[in-house]
Design a protein around this motif. Structure first.
Motif, PDB file in Angstrom:
ATOM      1  N   ARG B  27       0.833  -1.207   0.000  1.00 25.39           N
ATOM      2  CA  ARG B  27       0.000   0.000   0.000  1.00 25.39           C
ATOM      3  C   ARG B  27       0.871   1.262   0.000  1.00 25.39           C
ATOM      4  O   ARG B  27       0.620   2.211  -0.764  1.00 25.39           O
ATOM      5  CB  ARG B  27      -0.927   0.001   1.223  1.00 25.39           C
ATOM      6  CG  ARG B  27      -1.805   1.239   1.328  1.00 25.39           C
ATOM      7  CD  ARG B  27      -2.702   1.189   2.560  1.00 25.39           C
ATOM      8  NE  ARG B  27      -3.796   0.250   2.393  1.00 25.39           N
ATOM      9  CZ  ARG B  27      -5.000   0.583   1.930  1.00 25.39           C
ATOM     10  NH1 ARG B  27      -5.258   1.845   1.576  1.00 25.39           N
ATOM     11  NH2 ARG B  27      -5.953  -0.309   1.825  1.00 25.39           N
ATOM     12  N   VAL B  28       1.883   1.285   0.825  1.00 27.31           N
ATOM     13  CA  VAL B  28       2.728   2.479   0.909  1.00 27.31           C
ATOM     14  C   VAL B  28       3.640   2.578  -0.316  1.00 27.31           C
ATOM     15  O   VAL B  28       3.879   3.682  -0.843  1.00 27.31           O
ATOM     16  CB  VAL B  28       3.503   2.493   2.249  1.00 27.31           C
ATOM     17  CG1 VAL B  28       4.514   3.633   2.289  1.00 27.31           C
ATOM     18  CG2 VAL B  28       2.505   2.635   3.415  1.00 27.31           C
ATOM     19  N   ALA B  29       4.119   1.451  -0.799  1.00 25.53           N
ATOM     20  CA  ALA B  29       4.921   1.483  -2.031  1.00 25.53           C
ATOM     21  C   ALA B  29       4.089   2.038  -3.190  1.00 25.53           C
ATOM     22  O   ALA B  29       4.575   2.858  -3.987  1.00 25.53           O
ATOM     23  CB  ALA B  29       5.439   0.080  -2.360  1.00 25.53           C
ATOM     24  N   ASP B  30       2.843   1.602  -3.296  1.00 25.60           N
ATOM     25  CA  ASP B  30       1.971   2.093  -4.372  1.00 25.60           C
ATOM     26  C   ASP B  30       1.727   3.594  -4.240  1.00 25.60           C
ATOM     27  O   ASP B  30       1.668   4.314  -5.245  1.00 25.60           O
ATOM     28  CB  ASP B  30       0.626   1.349  -4.342  1.00 25.60           C
ATOM     29  CG  ASP B  30       0.739  -0.081  -4.859  1.00 25.60           C
ATOM     30  OD1 ASP B  30       1.800  -0.434  -5.423  1.00 25.60           O
ATOM     31  OD2 ASP B  30      -0.236  -0.838  -4.676  1.00 25.60           O
ATOM     32  N   TYR B  31       1.566   4.062  -3.002  1.00 26.04           N
ATOM     33  CA  TYR B  31       1.356   5.490  -2.782  1.00 26.04           C
ATOM     34  C   TYR B  31       2.519   6.286  -3.380  1.00 26.04           C
ATOM     35  O   TYR B  31       2.309   7.258  -4.120  1.00 26.04           O
ATOM     36  CB  TYR B  31       1.213   5.770  -1.276  1.00 26.04           C
ATOM     37  CG  TYR B  31       1.189   7.242  -0.942  1.00 26.04           C
ATOM     38  CD1 TYR B  31      -0.011   7.962  -0.905  1.00 26.04           C
ATOM     39  CD2 TYR B  31       2.375   7.933  -0.685  1.00 26.04           C
ATOM     40  CE1 TYR B  31      -0.019   9.316  -0.626  1.00 26.04           C
ATOM     41  CE2 TYR B  31       2.373   9.289  -0.404  1.00 26.04           C
ATOM     42  CZ  TYR B  31       1.170   9.970  -0.382  1.00 26.04           C
ATOM     43  OH  TYR B  31       1.173  11.317  -0.115  1.00 26.04           O
ATOM     44  N   PHE B  32       3.747   5.869  -3.081  1.00 27.56           N
ATOM     45  CA  PHE B  32       4.907   6.645  -3.549  1.00 27.56           C
ATOM     46  C   PHE B  32       5.187   6.414  -5.030  1.00 27.56           C
ATOM     47  O   PHE B  32       5.701   7.318  -5.710  1.00 27.56           O
ATOM     48  CB  PHE B  32       6.135   6.363  -2.682  1.00 27.56           C
ATOM     49  CG  PHE B  32       6.032   7.017  -1.332  1.00 27.56           C
ATOM     50  CD1 PHE B  32       6.239   8.385  -1.200  1.00 27.56           C
ATOM     51  CD2 PHE B  32       5.662   6.302  -0.212  1.00 27.56           C
ATOM     52  CE1 PHE B  32       6.106   9.019   0.031  1.00 27.56           C
ATOM     53  CE2 PHE B  32       5.524   6.920   1.023  1.00 27.56           C
ATOM     54  CZ  PHE B  32       5.739   8.281   1.150  1.00 27.56           C
ATOM     55  N   ALA B  33       4.828   5.244  -5.535  1.00 25.14           N
ATOM     56  CA  ALA B  33       5.028   4.990  -6.974  1.00 25.14           C
ATOM     57  C   ALA B  33       4.206   5.960  -7.820  1.00 25.14           C
ATOM     58  O   ALA B  33       4.585   6.294  -8.947  1.00 25.14           O
ATOM     59  CB  ALA B  33       4.659   3.542  -7.306  1.00 25.14           C
ATOM     60  N   ALA B  34       3.104   6.451  -7.239  1.00 25.40           N
ATOM     61  CA  ALA B  34       2.188   7.310  -7.988  1.00 25.40           C
ATOM     62  C   ALA B  34       2.490   8.798  -7.816  1.00 25.40           C
ATOM     63  O   ALA B  34       1.722   9.634  -8.290  1.00 25.40           O
ATOM     64  CB  ALA B  34       0.748   7.019  -7.528  1.00 25.40           C
ATOM     65  N   ARG B  35       3.593   9.125  -7.118  1.00 24.96           N
ATOM     66  CA  ARG B  35       3.858  10.536  -6.798  1.00 24.96           C
ATOM     67  C   ARG B  35       5.316  10.904  -7.057  1.00 24.96           C
ATOM     68  O   ARG B  35       6.192  10.051  -7.009  1.00 24.96           O
ATOM     69  CB  ARG B  35       3.551  10.791  -5.317  1.00 24.96           C
ATOM     70  CG  ARG B  35       2.074  10.941  -5.058  1.00 24.96           C
ATOM     71  CD  ARG B  35       1.751  10.839  -3.598  1.00 24.96           C
ATOM     72  NE  ARG B  35       0.302  10.985  -3.432  1.00 24.96           N
ATOM     73  CZ  ARG B  35      -0.569  10.032  -3.675  1.00 24.96           C
ATOM     74  NH1 ARG B  35      -0.165   8.851  -4.095  1.00 24.96           N
ATOM     75  NH2 ARG B  35      -1.868  10.243  -3.521  1.00 24.96           N
TER      76      ARG B  35
END
Lengths: 361, 361
Positions: B27-35
């Motif tokens: 979840r946190v990896a996906d958050y940063f992958a998108a920003r």
């Protein structure tokens, strides 16, 4: 004790003032040498087989441990008589207990007959014998039978025939009294706990059962319970180091354990920031005070930082200087570290492994 | 997650629910992958190079550490980019820092020019270069320069010419805001801290200095600071495990770390006594609640015992049964242990060494 910086010490470090430590060892050893009561010091404080061996060399009849892992470490370190002053109930730990009984004189506390049978069965299968003490709850409200002499007798009778066990006596730790600051109140409450334990022990004796051991006592009560006539052995542990809290209760024993930390930031003018935090120093019994240099307030802890207010507004400290603090709870602070740094005459003279910490849960 | 007893687990044990843990990582990896902001997770929470490598494999640009010892353990474990988000001031640790810079991309926080020069000199002598971030105190009141853009510029200019250092940017951890339970208040205070840090970073840029990194952020603010436009990287750490306190603040992240303990005494009818205490579970953020079985109150801790009130008067537990608790502070609890027990689908699937704990002070 000087509190000068010792650059060889890698902070945050637990430092033993060897002279003060050895005076504590000698003072308590002399106390028990003069009385018909033995010392079986609790190693939960130091978790260090080097210190345990020194205690035995000075007259202790063995050690007290809190759990199987500590006992294994003490046996590895050459200690030959060990009391685990606690219940051991998990199947895997009962197996380890039975195995350990083949390597030393081993005793464990009991408050449940089915647990006694499980330990006896494991010991029988391992070809060993585990000594047992019936635990009596004399006010800690944690483990142990109610302090009812009839119940103690019934329990002892139930345990006596269990194969693999050897009934040795009773245990009751008056832990609810050891930190009472008022001397008269501490004496009264510890004496009452001892009276309850003594009544149970006498009832078991009156039932014709050999009670060889009555065990209990802590650093705050060693000289009360040790003189009571009830106990055959006292489990005091913290006397080796003392701490800010215990030193107020037994001032004849010296503070011998210090946290040495390094100044990491002076960017804020009103405080000093140190490299000791909750991961190296505990604070459940209050904020540790600074012993050197003067002019700093007690330390407030976050995980890896300590902050001390600068009292009076000025401070001569530089980045990299060392600050000495006094732990408020030596037992839990030692549990955070893997070694002691030993100092005499202001110089580092060696390190001791805290070999009962960690790998043994 | 089932909370059944797992006899292979030697209690008191820290258990990772791998499924929940991996969902948090994702979840946190996906958050940063998108920003346009990176994740440099703080390893102070887990102190485990196995978990750090998994974080890097899922996109983290490196790790954040609290001290030299943690950084050494991470480099030993194969991590190639490390920020020590703290001041390093002791002479022996500065030597270790300079040596470590020869093994990985290494950065350290600074708030003192003399400290900068000492680190630069050690790095030059070691033939290495240490990256540096100027720390700004955005409200933690612990380390760092006051949040004054002119002071930040002056400091950056003083550090720039120091041999052995490489100026990389600024750091400011809004730790005073990460645990604020009210969402709007946490957002407002974290945003204000970010605004102060951003103003300093902009002033340094305006002075013609290349600011590559602006670092900060925690689990309670990763999605506030990560979206702020100020930070180039976020240091969140607790998201891998969460705990009773953080789960209330970021409920989209799952509790994945549990304390498994064993019932050691039922001699008192009104409470259950467990084998977890202050030496295996911390309580500075409150008494850890029991997650299984139901019907027990939160645990009260002494050194090696936990006591839970039996709510409703009855309890089906037997001696030796396991009780699952939720830590209230994952970071300090992990610091007490040497390994994690990894569980999936109710079965033990392995253990992971907590290899940055202990031997490195």
């Amino acid at each position: 004790m000087e509190f000068a910086s010792i650059p060889e010490i890698d902070t945050p470090a637990l430092v033993i003032d060897l002279d003060a430590h050895e005076r504590n060892l000698r003072r308590v050893a002399d106390y028990f040498a003069a009385r018909p009561c033995d010392l079986r010091p609790h190693v939960k404080t130091h978790k260090c087989s080097t210190i345990a061996r020194r205690q035995v060399e000075m007259g202790a009849i063995g050690v007290t441990c809190a759990k199987v892992g500590e006992a294994e470490a003490m046996a590895d370190g050459g200690i030959t008589s060990i009391l685990i002053a606690n219940q051991v109930t998990a199947a895997s730990k009962i197996q380890r207990l039975a195995a350990l009984a083949g390597r030393c004189e081993l005793m464990v506390a009991l408050d449940d007959v089915n647990n006694a049978r499980a330990i006896g069965q494991a010991a029988t299968q391992a070809g060993t014998t585990v000594g047992v003490l019936v635990e009596i709850d004399t006010g800690m409200r944690r483990c142990g039978l109610a302090p009812d002499p009839a119940q103690a007798v019934a329990f002892a009778k139930a345990v006596l025939p269990v194969d693999g066990l050897r009934f040795r006596g009773l245990m009751g730790y008056e832990g609810h009294t050891v930190m009472i600051e008022d001397d008269a109140e501490r004496r009264a409450k510890a004496s009452e706990a001892g009276r309850q334990l003594g009544a149970c022990a006498q009832a078991v004796r009156d039932a014709g059962i050999d009670v060889q051991i009555v065990s209990g006592g802590g650093t705050g009560t060693y000289d009360i319970s040790g003189d009571s006539g009830v106990f055959t052995e006292i489990q005091a542990g913290s006397y080796v180091f003392m701490d800010a809290r215990y030193h107020g209760i037994q001032p004849e024993l010296e503070t011998a354990l210090f946290m040495v930390s390094t100044v990491v930031s002076l960017a804020r003018g009103d405080l000093v920031t140190l490299d000791c935090g909750m991961k190296s120093l505990t604070h459940e019994f209050g904020q540790p005070p600074v012993v050197s240099p003067s002019g700093l307030g007690p330390v407030g802890l976050s995980e890896e930082h300590g902050r001390c207010a600068i009292e009076g507004g000025t401070c001569d400290l530089k980045l990299g200087d060392q600050v000495w603090l006094l732990p408020t709870h030596c037992c839990t602070t030692a549990n955070l570290h893997d070694r002691y740094w030993c100092v005499r005459d202001g110089r580092l003279v060696g390190t001791w492994a805290i070999d009962a910490r960690g790998r043994f849960d």
